[in-house]
Motif scaffolding. Structure first.
Motif, PDB file in Angstrom:
ATOM      1  N   TYR B  58      39.869  51.458  40.203  1.00  0.00           N
ATOM      2  CA  TYR B  58      40.969  50.492  40.219  1.00  0.00           C
ATOM      3  C   TYR B  58      41.175  49.883  38.846  1.00  0.00           C
ATOM      4  O   TYR B  58      42.198  49.312  38.557  1.00  0.00           O
ATOM      5  N   THR B  59      40.142  49.950  38.017  1.00  0.00           N
ATOM      6  CA  THR B  59      40.207  49.253  36.735  1.00  0.00           C
ATOM      7  C   THR B  59      39.314  49.965  35.730  1.00  0.00           C
ATOM      8  O   THR B  59      38.438  50.730  36.098  1.00  0.00           O
ATOM      9  N   GLU B  61      37.471  48.260  33.820  1.00  0.00           N
ATOM     10  CA  GLU B  61      36.276  47.413  33.694  1.00  0.00           C
ATOM     11  C   GLU B  61      35.480  47.657  34.963  1.00  0.00           C
ATOM     12  O   GLU B  61      35.696  47.001  35.972  1.00  0.00           O
ATOM     13  N   PRO B  62      34.574  48.636  34.954  1.00  0.00           N
ATOM     14  CA  PRO B  62      34.001  49.165  36.192  1.00  0.00           C
ATOM     15  C   PRO B  62      33.250  48.123  37.018  1.00  0.00           C
ATOM     16  O   PRO B  62      32.607  47.226  36.485  1.00  0.00           O
ATOM     17  N   THR B  63      33.355  48.259  38.358  1.00  0.00           N
ATOM     18  CA  THR B  63      32.627  47.372  39.253  1.00  0.00           C
ATOM     19  C   THR B  63      31.674  48.142  40.154  1.00  0.00           C
ATOM     20  O   THR B  63      31.014  47.571  40.993  1.00  0.00           O
ATOM     21  N   ARG B  91      49.672  47.561  42.188  1.00  0.00           N
ATOM     22  CA  ARG B  91      48.250  47.677  41.896  1.00  0.00           C
ATOM     23  C   ARG B  91      47.957  48.890  41.021  1.00  0.00           C
ATOM     24  O   ARG B  91      47.117  48.848  40.123  1.00  0.00           O
ATOM     25  N   SER B 169      44.073  40.116  31.042  1.00  0.00           N
ATOM     26  CA  SER B 169      44.465  40.671  32.324  1.00  0.00           C
ATOM     27  C   SER B 169      45.644  39.902  32.914  1.00  0.00           C
ATOM     28  O   SER B 169      46.476  40.480  33.602  1.00  0.00           O
ATOM     29  N   GLU B 354      27.870  49.478  45.871  1.00  0.00           N
ATOM     30  CA  GLU B 354      27.955  48.808  44.586  1.00  0.00           C
ATOM     31  C   GLU B 354      26.604  48.586  43.924  1.00  0.00           C
ATOM     32  O   GLU B 354      26.482  48.677  42.712  1.00  0.00           O
ATOM     33  N   PRO B 418      26.165  43.371  47.648  1.00  0.00           N
ATOM     34  CA  PRO B 418      27.515  42.810  47.742  1.00  0.00           C
ATOM     35  C   PRO B 418      28.132  43.117  49.106  1.00  0.00           C
ATOM     36  O   PRO B 418      27.655  43.982  49.821  1.00  0.00           O
ATOM     37  N   GLU B 419      29.183  42.377  49.407  1.00  0.00           N
ATOM     38  CA  GLU B 419      29.835  42.571  50.695  1.00  0.00           C
ATOM     39  C   GLU B 419      30.877  43.673  50.643  1.00  0.00           C
ATOM     40  O   GLU B 419      31.276  44.134  49.584  1.00  0.00           O
ATOM     41  N   LEU B 420      31.335  44.022  51.853  1.00  0.00           N
ATOM     42  CA  LEU B 420      32.392  45.017  51.978  1.00  0.00           C
ATOM     43  C   LEU B 420      33.681  44.531  51.318  1.00  0.00           C
ATOM     44  O   LEU B 420      34.113  43.409  51.527  1.00  0.00           O
ATOM     45  N   LEU B 421      34.265  45.398  50.518  1.00  0.00           N
ATOM     46  CA  LEU B 421      35.584  45.109  49.969  1.00  0.00           C
ATOM     47  C   LEU B 421      36.228  46.463  49.743  1.00  0.00           C
ATOM     48  O   LEU B 421      35.879  47.179  48.819  1.00  0.00           O
ATOM     49  N   VAL B 422      37.115  46.833  50.630  1.00  0.00           N
ATOM     50  CA  VAL B 422      37.591  48.206  50.549  1.00  0.00           C
ATOM     51  C   VAL B 422      39.009  48.315  51.057  1.00  0.00           C
ATOM     52  O   VAL B 422      39.466  47.518  51.874  1.00  0.00           O
ATOM     53  N   GLU B 423      39.696  49.302  50.517  1.00  0.00           N
ATOM     54  CA  GLU B 423      41.052  49.557  50.949  1.00  0.00           C
ATOM     55  C   GLU B 423      41.034  50.420  52.203  1.00  0.00           C
ATOM     56  O   GLU B 423      40.287  51.380  52.293  1.00  0.00           O
TER      57      GLU B 423
END
Ligand SMILES: Nc1nc2c(ncn2[C@@H]2O[C@H](COP(=O)(O)OP(=O)(O)O)[C@@H](O)[C@H]2O)c(=O)[nH]1
Ligand SMILES: [Mg+2]
Lengths: 82, 570
Positions: B58-59, B61-63, B91, B169, B354, B418-423
């Motif tokens: 997505y970016t 700046e890797p996460t 996006r 940004s 992650e 980390p928690e779920l964060l997904v498309e």
């Protein structure tokens, strides 16, 4: 941020089907960046699609995309509903 | 010349890669299918150009680890095809602008163009091209529409004159917003079948109901198709064609001697028993092609459909709460499900998680509690002969171990989850051609990779057996195996061979005349005890030496404990 315009809630507290504008994210730089990459950032309109039982994720619609966000994070995203 | 396909996850990069290079690779309807890059070639004028399918990001700046890989690869590209999901312009353009700030020529593929119309999205392509300062070509990855145009315009890719380097940004989002408002207009969209389906499966109760129906139906279909292929295709083929041929060979070899025992193996009651004879041409061929292949076909057919329809991320949302207890989040269900096919891609897919802690827990749990299709086919074949309840005991033990070990690891493994964060991608009706191509890719991959290893393993077994090595191993390990697990000492040999191929190891249990209880214990222990060599190699690559050794220690300990408990209880 302008005040008094609407109620401020966390994503968690929003009702299903309700639309609001993100006004802040309580959390560190890392969380902000992860959310921002998915286009969740202050000023953005989001609609809550569903929540899950037992402290599960919240799903949202942002533009045409649907996103699932963990319970804890959903509690740290503040939106203003009109 | 090196061309990179870069873009958000799940925008059709792999689909375009297949179109450009003619190399078919796995593409699925969820973010994170490609965690490793794939390389191919295409003709560009007179030149041969290298094309690389970069993991989605997505970016810049890797996460996550998969995103790091993507950013790292950008450094070595001569040209970037930025694949953009036309239905999520804002996006996606944020990444586009980040790419344009790098001094590398870019061309934009405006993919999923077919979906814009019934979503009521109109995009002014010429205007977008003008504003970005690089070529923009609408494409449809699944049908190939627009690919020719994309290839034709590749040489026009360029670094735009107006590149805003080093913008913050906020500035970038402002520019994106400005561009989108100029090129995109929305009109009324129709409520479609998938809106309805999406609404139901997002509903907390409806979602659980759908998940149960989907999973039960999946198991049922996998079994039905697997059994039908065995009953109507492979068993008849082996029985009517292969057996008579082998019997001729057997006669020609004089029904005994060294070559006979290597090629044909032992004759059981004067004939060939595909589970027990253990020759290269008998059991060596039967295990991969007769017993395992039918289930590989049925499993990957079902998986392919679930993947392409877009169901798996929804399952991930439902599983999130449970997976949290195990130190993971819902998305870890995807590598786990892949593991029921083969643990190798499953461990690789843990990269979509992650943190290092999550990857360690996920990889360990997969190696312990998720039997691959080859092993499962043999468990169903051998244990299933004794009754379905025994198969259920094996699966029940594995599932319980998976949960309990996860709960424990969540307590003791240090680090951060980390928690779920997904498309969640939209539901899609995948074309049958796409499903078929993917199935063929996986099935032929299995034949190419598994057949040689199975044959070598059977050969090694025969040689070691002749040399008497097995007796020595069996005697050394006898106290543990007999004392703790209540198994005859010969089963040790099968456990050792399990390191090479678990299906062959299961096959080695067949001639041992085990009781049902012993069969249940030995299959459970075999599944948990140790990963096969192929999985072991990727574990080393993904977790590094120390964590792999830790994970292996956990596996061995867990297998011994669970096996001993079964021995006490059953
Ligand atoms: N409708 C539509 N679906 C597409 C298109 N391109 C790819 N897909 C589907 O979108 C999903 C994601 O594609 P994939 O190539 O795996 O995306 P990647 O993650 O970017 O590599 C798959 O289910 C594809 O079949 C397209 O142009 N139109
Ligand atoms: Mg891909």
């Amino acid at each position: 941020m302008t005040m008094h315009q609407g109620r401020q809630l966390t994503l968690r507290q929003m009702e299903i089907g309700q639309t609001g504008t993100v006004i802040g994210i309580l959390g560190g730089r890392g969380l902000m960046r992860r959310l921002e990459a998915l286009d969740i950032r202050p000023g953005k309109k989001v609609t809550k699609v569903s929540s899950t039982l037992f402290r599960g994720p919240v799903t949202l619609r942002v533009d045409n995309a649907q996103l699932a966000i963990g319970f804890g994070m959903a509690n740290r995203i503040i939106v203003e509903v009109g | 010349m090196r061309i990179l396909l870069v873009g958000n996850p799940n925008v059709g990069k792999s689909a375009l890669f297949s179109r450009l290079t003619g190399i078919h690779i796995i593409a699925s309807n969820y973010p994170g299918t490609t965690v490793e890059f794939t390389k191919g070639y295409m003709k560009l004028g007179e030149e041969q150009a290298e094309v690389i399918d970069v993991p989605g990001t997505y970016t810049l700046e890797p996460t996550s680890k998969a995103e790091e890989v993507a950013v790292e690869m950008l450094k070595d590209g001569d040209l970037v095809i930025d694949v953009v999901d036309a239905t999520n312009l804002e996006r996606n353009l944020n990444l586009t602008l980040q790419l344009l700030e790098r001094q590398v020529p870019v061309i934009v593929a405006l993919n999923i163009w077919d979906d814009t119309r019934h979503r009521g999205i109109n995009i002014d392509v010429a205007k977008l091209e003008e504003l970005l300062g690089v070529p923009v070509v609408p494409t449809v990855g699944v049908t190939g529409q627009g690919i020719k145009g994309l290839v034709r315009r590749l040489p026009e890719a360029k670094v735009p004159k107006t590149a805003y380097s080093g913008s913050s940004s906020d500035e970038r989002w402002a520019r994106v917003g400005n561009i989108v408002s100029q090129v995109q207009s929305l009109s009324h969209r129709h409520h479609t079948w998938r809106d309805v389906l999406e609404d139901v499966s997002d509903h907390p109760v409806g979602g659980v109901f759908i998940a149960l129906v989907v999973l039960l139906a999946t198991f049922w279909v996998i079994r039905l198709i697997g059994e039908s292929i065995i009953g109507y295709v492979t068993d008849p083929l082996f029985e009517w064609l292969w057996t008579p041929l082998l019997m001729k060979v057997s006669l020609a070899l004089g029904s005994g001697g060294f070559w006979h025992s290597v090629l044909i193996g032992n004759l059981i009651a004067g004939g060939i028993d595909y589970f027990q004879s253990f020759g290269l041409l008998s059991t060596g061929f039967y295990i991969p092609l007769g017993a395992v292949l039918p289930y590989i076909v049925s499993f990957y057919l079902a998986l392919g459909i679930l993947e392409d329809v877009g169901y798996l991320p929804r399952l991930a949302v439902l599983m999130d709460t449970l997976m949290h207890r195990l130190g993971l989040h819902g998305y870890a269900i995807i590598p786990t499900i892949l593991g029921f096919g083969c643990n190798v891609p499953a461990v690789m897919a843990t990269r979509i998680l992650e943190s290092r802690r999550q990857r360690f827990i996920a990889a360990t749990l997969i190696s312990i509690g998720v039997p691959c299709a080859a092993l499962q086919a043999m468990i169903i074949g051998l244990v299933g002969q004794q009754g379905g309840q025994y198969v259920a005991m094996v699966y029940g033990s594995l599932f319980a171990s998976w949960v309990i070990i996860g709960l424990i690891l969540n307590r003791i493994v240090k680090g951060f989850s980390p928690e779920l964060l997904v498309e969640i991608p939209p539901y899609r009706l995948p074309p049958w051609r796409v499903i078929g191509e993917k199935l063929w890719l996986r099935v032929s991959g299995f034949i190419k990779e598994a057949l040689p290893i199975v044959l070598s393993t059977v050969l090694v077994v025969n040689i070691l057996y002749t040399l008497g090595v097995f007796d020595a191993i069996a005697n050394i390990a006898a106290p543990i195996v007999s004392g703790l697990l209540g198994l005859p000492k010969e089963t040790v040999v099968a456990l050792v061979i399990g390191f090479l191929r678990k299906d062959v190891a299961m096959g080695m249990l067949a001639p041992l005349a085990l009781t049902v209880k012993q069969l249940v214990i030995s299959s459970t222990v075999l599944a948990m005890f140790f990963p096969c060599v192929a999985t072991f190699v990727v574990l080393f690559r993904e977790l590094r030496t120390r964590d792999t050794l830790k994970a292996t220690g956990i596996m061995v300990a867990a297998a011994l404990i669970v096996g001993s408990l079964q021995n006490l209880i059953l």
